[in-house]
Design a protein around this motif. Structure first.
Motif, mmCIF file in Angstrom:
data_model
loop_
_atom_site.group_PDB
_atom_site.id
_atom_site.type_symbol
_atom_site.label_atom_id
_atom_site.label_comp_id
_atom_site.label_asym_id
_atom_site.label_seq_id
_atom_site.Cartn_x
_atom_site.Cartn_y
_atom_site.Cartn_z
ATOM 1 N N ALA A 292 0.831 -1.205 0.000
ATOM 2 C CA ALA A 292 0.000 0.000 0.000
ATOM 3 C C ALA A 292 0.866 1.256 0.000
ATOM 4 C CB ALA A 292 -0.927 -0.008 1.220
ATOM 5 N N ALA A 293 1.999 1.200 0.740
ATOM 6 C CA ALA A 293 2.906 2.349 0.762
ATOM 7 C C ALA A 293 3.505 2.597 -0.612
ATOM 8 C CB ALA A 293 4.011 2.125 1.791
ATOM 9 N N ASN A 294 3.861 1.534 -1.313
ATOM 10 C CA ASN A 294 4.394 1.689 -2.673
ATOM 11 C C ASN A 294 3.341 2.230 -3.624
ATOM 12 O OD1 ASN A 294 6.995 0.797 -2.048
ATOM 13 N ND2 ASN A 294 6.443 -1.353 -2.355
ATOM 14 N N LEU A 295 2.084 1.788 -3.421
ATOM 15 C CA LEU A 295 0.998 2.339 -4.239
ATOM 16 C C LEU A 295 0.832 3.834 -3.974
ATOM 17 C CD1 LEU A 295 -1.445 2.102 -6.120
ATOM 18 C CD2 LEU A 295 -2.803 1.382 -4.132
ATOM 19 N N ALA A 296 0.887 4.233 -2.703
ATOM 20 C CA ALA A 296 0.777 5.652 -2.369
ATOM 21 C C ALA A 296 1.949 6.443 -2.940
ATOM 22 C CB ALA A 296 0.714 5.825 -0.852
ATOM 23 N N ARG A 297 3.136 5.848 -2.904
ATOM 24 C CA ARG A 297 4.302 6.525 -3.488
ATOM 25 C C ARG A 297 4.135 6.696 -4.994
ATOM 26 N NH1 ARG A 297 8.862 7.250 -0.634
ATOM 27 N NH2 ARG A 297 9.002 6.279 1.425
ATOM 28 N N GLY A 298 3.595 5.679 -5.642
ATOM 29 C CA GLY A 298 3.361 5.788 -7.075
ATOM 30 C C GLY A 298 2.374 6.885 -7.412
ATOM 31 N N LEU A 299 1.299 6.979 -6.617
ATOM 32 C CA LEU A 299 0.315 8.041 -6.839
ATOM 33 C C LEU A 299 0.928 9.413 -6.599
ATOM 34 C CD1 LEU A 299 -2.755 6.367 -5.088
ATOM 35 C CD2 LEU A 299 -2.484 6.772 -7.545
ATOM 36 N N LEU A 300 1.739 9.531 -5.523
ATOM 37 C CA LEU A 300 2.385 10.808 -5.224
ATOM 38 C C LEU A 300 3.367 11.193 -6.324
ATOM 39 C CD1 LEU A 300 2.858 13.115 -3.179
ATOM 40 C CD2 LEU A 300 4.638 11.698 -2.143
ATOM 41 N N CYS A 301 4.123 10.224 -6.787
ATOM 42 C CA CYS A 301 5.089 10.492 -7.861
ATOM 43 C C CYS A 301 4.374 10.938 -9.135
ATOM 44 C CB CYS A 301 5.927 9.246 -8.121
ATOM 45 S SG CYS A 301 7.165 9.436 -9.413
ATOM 46 N N THR A 302 3.241 10.309 -9.434
ATOM 47 C CA THR A 302 2.484 10.681 -10.633
ATOM 48 C C THR A 302 1.965 12.109 -10.546
ATOM 49 O OG1 THR A 302 1.795 8.377 -10.877
ATOM 50 C CG2 THR A 302 0.579 10.013 -12.134
ATOM 51 N N THR A 303 1.518 12.498 -9.352
ATOM 52 C CA THR A 303 1.019 13.877 -9.205
ATOM 53 C C THR A 303 2.125 14.894 -9.430
ATOM 54 O OG1 THR A 303 1.400 13.871 -6.809
ATOM 55 C CG2 THR A 303 -0.756 13.144 -7.583
ATOM 56 N N MET A 304 3.381 14.524 -9.138
ATOM 57 C CA MET A 304 4.484 15.463 -9.343
ATOM 58 C C MET A 304 4.647 15.829 -10.817
ATOM 59 S SD MET A 304 5.562 16.087 -6.311
ATOM 60 C CE MET A 304 3.830 15.877 -5.863
ATOM 61 N N PHE A 305 4.320 14.907 -11.703
ATOM 62 C CA PHE A 305 4.389 15.212 -13.138
ATOM 63 C C PHE A 305 3.377 16.285 -13.534
ATOM 64 C CE2 PHE A 305 6.315 10.951 -13.105
ATOM 65 C CZ PHE A 305 7.409 11.150 -13.940
ATOM 66 N N PHE A 306 2.281 16.357 -12.796
ATOM 67 C CA PHE A 306 1.229 17.323 -13.126
ATOM 68 C C PHE A 306 1.309 18.598 -12.287
ATOM 69 C CE2 PHE A 306 -1.143 13.176 -14.023
ATOM 70 C CZ PHE A 306 -0.748 13.169 -15.347
ATOM 71 N N VAL A 307 1.993 18.515 -11.138
ATOM 72 C CA VAL A 307 2.160 19.705 -10.299
ATOM 73 C C VAL A 307 3.292 20.580 -10.829
ATOM 74 C CG1 VAL A 307 2.795 20.495 -7.990
ATOM 75 C CG2 VAL A 307 1.225 18.579 -8.254
ATOM 76 N N TYR A 308 4.337 19.948 -11.347
ATOM 77 C CA TYR A 308 5.511 20.683 -11.833
ATOM 78 C C TYR A 308 5.147 21.792 -12.827
ATOM 79 C CZ TYR A 308 10.028 21.549 -14.124
ATOM 80 O OH TYR A 308 11.152 22.140 -14.654
ATOM 81 N N PRO A 309 4.310 21.546 -13.856
ATOM 82 C CA PRO A 309 4.022 22.623 -14.817
ATOM 83 C C PRO A 309 3.399 23.870 -14.191
ATOM 84 C CG PRO A 309 3.352 20.500 -15.710
ATOM 85 C CD PRO A 309 3.695 20.274 -14.272
ATOM 86 N N VAL A 310 2.657 23.716 -13.099
ATOM 87 C CA VAL A 310 2.046 24.893 -12.468
ATOM 88 C C VAL A 310 3.121 25.841 -11.965
ATOM 89 C CG1 VAL A 310 0.540 25.673 -10.601
ATOM 90 C CG2 VAL A 310 -0.009 23.574 -11.838
#
Length: 585
Positions: free
Chosen positions: A284-302
């Motif tokens: 579950a922690a790895n799944l949460a890390r994957g979700l967090l990492c994915t959001t970084m791809f979309f937060v960076y452009p802002v």
């Protein structure tokens, strides 16, 4: 005409709905810092931490409204020009540099997190620096760079919505898999834990430093507000209230559940606590890390958009560039690509070769975050509404007898604060002086409330704002992307103009104006601007009724005390952030 229409459509900025602006705001607020909220609550104490999380969310929502509404009042389109209107060029560069530091720090931290997380999820052994760097370059060039090439903030609405969904899923994973029930059972229940963790005076400032900057988004607020279709106060208020409500729910849920699950063992990154539990919780922690990492791809452009905006206002010439009209300046594809690549590589290169930049980012974040989020909004509100503030001060602490229509009322407000009900130079009426006890109370309150400082800010702001408006009146009219507000005295009508339908030229009827002269006597835009300014400053003009579209409400004492609280809280947050960094070292 077809060419003109085509060019106009190409330079027209794309707009987003309230939902799109809300998603962009949430994306600007929630980044990698959400996994540190449980640790902040541990440092503050459970009860105090929850209160501070709610307080930070309320202050952020209020500051976003204050900034944009004040900009509408002054009729400026950006944070840096709003500060310029009351603090001159020094204020312009101060805010611009702080915006750049905050946004660039965000870009660098997002790339660093991707480099540390994505290779592990892909099965790469820790310590394989070459493979980690290769994954970072390939993944960001394939995903981040194309998204960041967009021109308008509204174009990020779709990816921001995806990011919000992933962030909600990540928090849901944390809440579900946190062993809260086991911890509560082992420690005597929730009331027992809460009673033993009300407030921690020794480390509360460290926790406050984390919490106050977890909600920072003011550096991108004007870009998001300008991207909103019909950016009225009501629609912007809907976007801010929805965004901050969602952020409050997500961060409070992650923070409370994370702390209650691990208590004193709570780490700076709550996901690291899961790794020691093993089994399905590690998955579950790895799944949460994957979700967090994915959001970084979309937060960076802002944050990249904010960096690009600051480069536009600092390094490009022209009125549109100075006022932050990114759509007009970046409509040329070569400019947009060049600036995007500059920001991307400036953040990518340090992320590739530097393992630890936490202290540098923390110091700049503490200073820039406090200045942009709390100190800036408070200072700008006092400065813009300086005249109204000084008048309210005089009503309580005494009226300056030198105040007239031609002399500023605040010219000697400090020295006149106790001279109430004294004899006027123009009249022979005398009144009794106030009681000694009342004068003593006012004198003590004057210094306890730091009124000399706030009056000084208000006086400086009023003088600078007057100079700014005089310069702006000489410029050609332009459209403010934030919209404008309706004021009671927006349309000025001379008192001595004859009126149709009035036998004696009195106040009844419709006013008539002389036909303007053109040709050799016309002075161009500067003459028109000077005439408008003279008309506005003339005491012989009075307001004509107009239909308000976005009403500009007069400030109250409550508004001024909120602004002062922003400044004080911002100074505390700044000191708390620096204190936490020094204590950490």
């Amino acid at each position: 005409s077809r060419l003109i229409k085509k060019a106009s459509s190409e330079t027209k900025e794309n707009k987003s709905t309230v939902a799109g602006a809300t998603s962009n705001l949430v994306n600007a607020i929630i980044g990698a810092g959400i996994v540190g909220i449980p640790y902040a609550i541990k440092e503050c104490g459970l009860v105090a931490g929850i209160i501070l999380v709610v307080l930070c969310a309320i202050l952020t929502e209020k500051s976003l409204r204050v900034l944009v509404n004040t900009a509408k009042h002054v009729d400026v389109p950006s944070y840096e020009t709003l500060f310029e209107s009351t603090y001159g060029s020094a204020g312009f560069y101060f805010i611009s540099i702080n915006m750049l530091l905050m946004a660039y720090g965000g870009c660098l931290s997002y790339l660093t997190l991707i480099k540390d997380t994505l290779p592990v999820l892909l099965g790469v052994q820790r310590g394989d620096a070459g493979m980690e760097r290769a994954i970072l370059v390939v993944s960001t060039m394939a995903i981040i760079l194309p998204i960041s090439m967009q021109r308008d903030m509204a174009d990020l609405a779709k990816t921001s919505k995806i990011s919000v969904v992933f962030q909600c899923c990540m928090v849901l994973v944390v809440v579900i898999f946190c062993p809260v029930s086991e911890t509560l059972e082992e420690n005597g229940g929730l009331l027992e834990i809460a009673s033993g963790s009300v407030i921690r005076s020794s480390t509360i400032f460290k926790g406050l430093g984390v919490l106050s900057f977890a909600f920072v988004c003011q550096h991108g607020a004007f870009i998001v507000a300008g991207s909103l279709e019909k950016p009225t106060k009501e629609r912007w208020g809907q976007a801010t209230s929805r965004a901050l409500t969602l952020c409050l729910v997500l961060e409070a849920a992650c923070g409370i559940s994370g702390y209650l699950a691990f208590l004193e063992k709570t780490q700076g990154d709550i996901l690291n606590n899961f790794l020691a539990l093993g089994g399905s919780i590690t998955m579950a922690a790895n799944l949460a890390r994957g979700l967090l990492c994915t959001t970084m791809f979309f937060v960076y452009p802002v944050d990249l958009f904010v960096c690009r905006h600051v480069f536009v206002v600092l390094f490009f010439r022209g009125r549109r560039a100075h006022e932050g009209d990114d759509a007009a300046v970046l409509n040329r594809r070569d400019r947009r690509i060049a600036l995007t690549l500059v920001v991307y590589f400036l953040s990518l290169i340090p992320a590739l070769f530097v393992e630890e930049v936490g202290d540098v980012l923390a110091i700049t974040g503490a200073i820039a975050g406090s200045s942009l989020s709390y100190i800036g909004p408070g200072m700008i509100y006092l400065a813009v509404y300086g005249d109204e503030f000084l008048k309210k001060v005089e009503e309580i602490w005494g009226k300056n007898e030198e105040s007239t229509d031609t002399a500023p009322a605040e010219s000697d407000v400090e020295s006149s604060r106790l001279l109430t009900n004294q004899q006027s130079n123009e009249t022979t009426t005398t009144t009794e002086s106030p009681a000694t006890e009342q004068s003593l109370f006012k004198s003590i309150a004057w210094y306890l409330l730091l009124m000399p400082i706030w009056c000084g800010v208000a006086k400086m702001g009023k003088a600078k704002l007057k100079e700014f408006k005089e310069k702006e009146a000489l410029k050609s009219p332009h459209i403010n992307r934030l919209g404008k507000v309706a004021r009671p005295a927006l349309q000025m009508v001379p008192a001595n103009i004859p009126r149709v339908g009035s036998a004696d030229g009195g106040s009844a009827g419709v006013p008539t104006f002389p036909t303007p002269k053109y040709g050799a006597t016309a002075g161009g835009n500067k003459a028109i601007g000077a005439a408008i300014l003279a008309q506005q400053r003339s005491a012989s003009f009075r307001a004509a009724p107009s239909a308000p579209a976005d009403l500009d409400e007069p400030p109250t004492w409550y508004d001024f005390w909120v602004a002062i609280f922003f400044i004080v809280f911002g100074m505390i947050a700044l000191c708390a952030g620096l204190f936490s960094i020094l204590m950490g070292n």
